[in-house]
Design an enzyme around this catalytic site. Structure first.
Site, PDB file in Angstrom:
ATOM      1  N   HIS A 148       1.842   4.405  -3.193  1.00  0.00           N
ATOM      2  CA  HIS A 148       1.736   5.866  -3.170  1.00  0.00           C
ATOM      3  C   HIS A 148       2.842   6.495  -4.016  1.00  0.00           C
ATOM      4  CE1 HIS A 148      -1.565   6.557  -0.492  1.00  0.00           C
ATOM      5  NE2 HIS A 148      -1.034   5.865   0.490  1.00  0.00           N
ATOM      6  N   HIS A 186       0.833  -1.204   0.000  1.00  0.00           N
ATOM      7  CA  HIS A 186       0.000   0.000   0.000  1.00  0.00           C
ATOM      8  C   HIS A 186       0.868   1.255   0.000  1.00  0.00           C
ATOM      9  CE1 HIS A 186      -3.420   2.641   1.338  1.00  0.00           C
ATOM     10  NE2 HIS A 186      -2.396   3.325   1.840  1.00  0.00           N
ATOM     11  N   GLU A 187       1.818   1.314   0.931  1.00  0.00           N
ATOM     12  CA  GLU A 187       2.657   2.513   1.025  1.00  0.00           C
ATOM     13  C   GLU A 187       3.500   2.698  -0.231  1.00  0.00           C
ATOM     14  OE1 GLU A 187       2.124   4.710   3.136  1.00  0.00           O
ATOM     15  OE2 GLU A 187       0.812   3.490   4.391  1.00  0.00           O
TER      16      GLU A 187
END
Length: 595
Positions: A406, A402-403
């Site tokens: 970004h 997820h990170e």
């Protein structure tokens, strides 16, 4: 005026923008796509800052594309063609069109433009043009603004004084990134001249671009970069530690990482460096020659040496794996990816991802900072203290992926600036893409319901309000949910649920490839989905909305697959309220003619 509020302690800082946070010429119902409240820092010292970006328009032109002023010339020059098209399309002088960056992918050419006036570029009035392989325009996005109320291009405040203002307001110091002079479009329709500097404090979790009015010496806006060999690891297709670690030999993909993942005998290489506390002494070392074998023991504290090393190695593995997977689908050097050595293939280089494991600056979270191409993306993984012993986010793959995503979405949207997912709706979409990447990496051929963050909180329901699901009973979130959602992670859940259903529809129609993580060829559903998700990022305008994000994915299909999946895509989007007539966060299920 904008307000800067300390949490628990309200502090107002006057800024010379407008007496209203959103004024003409932008309507109040556009606030999702033009405004966002950012938290800068953490705890009692955090600042709440509302920022503004002009609304973008977006047009797509299907598989055939649109002719443009230079289409008939022999040879294709991206810079000349894009400047000529923007000038003609917006009826502005080419002197007001600044070519910022661009690159050619395997199916499209992408140009990223800034509006400029008096030779000074704008920070937030931008455009992007995509051309197909025939040199015709495939899509066009723009947030150019009227310049009738523009400040003088000659600053009356020195950059040194502007730095003092930024540091005092934000409670952090300017880093060594060079500053710039740029225009900034404001909510009341005026245009300010600003000194732009980067302010950073690792301990406070601050990394922003600060915009200080070059005539009044007041902080008026920010861009927030922070978004909240043989290895023993949790394989990339798995989600949580309890699914079992494996020893994986040479997992790197040499087509994406020809220099390998490590440069010596530690968790440091061309794509990433993973460490605790210190990049010099905190990296994990080989446990034996050619091996990083550390076994995590969840019954012990995460801070014992073996668990620290296991977390560092796992985070290093996941970030490198996503580097290689996303590379195959188009996040390359020229498309502003994260590598120290770009080997002459485009992009800026010197910007591998830095991964701080068990970072002491927070708990129960993780974040990723995405500055412009040429500066390292920075991931911070925190411990989660909901259980005893605590659990480590670096050992839950969906949190790491997820990170890391970004970084992909912030770099590819807007041409490598890191500035183009700053509004509420666009920021929410950023959260949604990040959950979607985890969903794509870890889901199966059935595209089953997907739950985020279940390990770190020891709850099978996970950290989101609903599982991502085909079922509207299991997950009712859709486009119309934005009427009542305002926080970016909540908005992101609606976008991720929509994309989950797009993925499911494509897999139902085209099947599922078990080798999609190492082979991006073919037309199976999960391969097509990842191509379209990545291809759409540089197509969509700066600060996209659900509607322009939808249109970019459908145009990406026209560019790559000649529109073969058009009706499948429309039906999936319409099932979650994004039909042809959807607007203003009101659902619509209408399909285009022929579908």
């Amino acid at each position: 005026m904008f307000s800067f509020q300390k949490l628990l302690k309200v502090v107002l800082v006057a800024v010379a923008c407008s007496s209203a946070s959103l004024a003409a010429p932008w309507p109040t119902d556009a606030k999702h796509e033009t405004n966002r409240v950012h938290l800068v820092g953490r705890g009692d010292a955090a600042l709440k800052i509302e920022t503004f970006a002009p609304a973008s328009t977006f047009e797509t032109f299907g598989a055939d594309g649109l002719d443009h002023p230079l289409a008939k010339r022999d040879g294709f020059d991206l810079q000349s063609a894009s400047k000529a098209f923007v000038s003609s399309k917006l009826d502005v002088s080419e002197d007001d069109v600044h070519y910022n960056t661009g690159y050619s992918g395997d199916v499209t050419h992408h140009a990223f433009i800034k509006q400029q006036a008096n030779g000074v570029p704008f920070a937030n009035a931008v455009a992007n043009v995509a051309f197909n392989k025939d040199g015709k325009v495939a899509s066009f996005g723009s947030s150019f603004v009227d310049t009738s109320a523009i400040a003088s291009s000659e600053p009356t405040v020195s950059v040194e004084d502007a730095i003092k203002t930024a540091e005092a307001a934000l409670g952090a110091s300017v880093n060594d990134h060079p500053g710039s002079l740029e225009y900034l479009a404001l909510a009341d329709g005026s245009v300010a001249l600003t000194h732009v500097v980067q302010v950073q404090d690792e301990e406070k979790g601050i990394w922003v671009e600060a915009f200080v009015d070059a005539h009044t010496n007041e902080l008026i806006s920010i861009v927030n970069f922070v978004t909240k060999l043989t290895y023993r690891v949790l394989p990339i297709q798995e989600e949580v530690l309890t699914q079992g670690f494996q020893n994986l030999a040479n997992p790197e993909n040499t087509a994406a990482s020809p220099l390998g993942w490590v440069t010596s005998t530690t968790t440091a290489g061309n794509n990433a460096i993973a460490y605790k506390t210190s990049q010099t002494t905190g990296v994990a070392k080989e446990s034996s020659t050619g091996s990083f074998i550390y076994t995590a023991n969840p019954a012990q504290a995460p801070t014992v040496t073996a668990n620290v090393n296991a977390a560092i190695v796992n985070a290093f593995y996941v970030v490198n794996s996503i580097h290689d997977i996303s590379y195959l689908y188009g996040f390359t050097e020229a498309a502003f990816n994260f590598q120290n050595d770009n080997q002459g293939k485009g992009g800026a280089g010197n910007d591998r991802v830095t991964i701080s494991v068990q970072d002491s600056a927070g708990t129960d979270n993780a974040d990723f900072s995405t500055p412009a191409d040429g500066s390292s993306g920075h991931m911070r993984m925190f411990l989660w203290d909901i259980t005893n012993p605590e659990r480590d986010g670096a050992l839950e793959n969906d949190i790491v992926s997820h990170e890391n995503t970004h970084g992909i979405t912030n770099r590819m949207t807007g041409g490598g600036t890191g500035r183009c997912l700053q509004t509420n709706e666009a920021g929410g979409m950023g959260e949604g893409w990040s959950d979607t990447m985890a969903d794509w990496l870890e889901n199966d051929s059935k595209i089953s319901d997907f739950v985020m963050g279940q390990y770190v909180i020891n709850d099978p329901a996970g950290i989101r309000s609903h599982p991502y699901s085909r079922s509207t009973t299991t997950n009712p979130l859709n486009y119309g949910s934005l009427k009542t959602l305002s926080e970016v992670h909540d908005i992101g859940e609606a976008w991720a649920n929509t994309l989950h259903n797009v993925l499911a529809a494509l897999v139902d129609a085209r099947g599922f490839s078990t080798t999609a993580k190492t082979d991006a060829s073919g037309t199976t559903g999960n391969v097509v989905f990842m191509h379209l998700m990545i291809d759409a990022l540089p197509l969509q305008p700066c600060n996209p909305t659900f509607l322009t994000g939808r249109d970019a994915i459908i145009q990406a299909d026209a560019n790559r697959y000649a529109g073969a999946n058009k009706c499948t895509l429309w039906k999936a989007f319409a099932s979650r309220g994004l039909g042809v007539n959807a607007k203003n966060h009101v659902n619509d299920a209408t399909l285009p003619s022929g579908c």
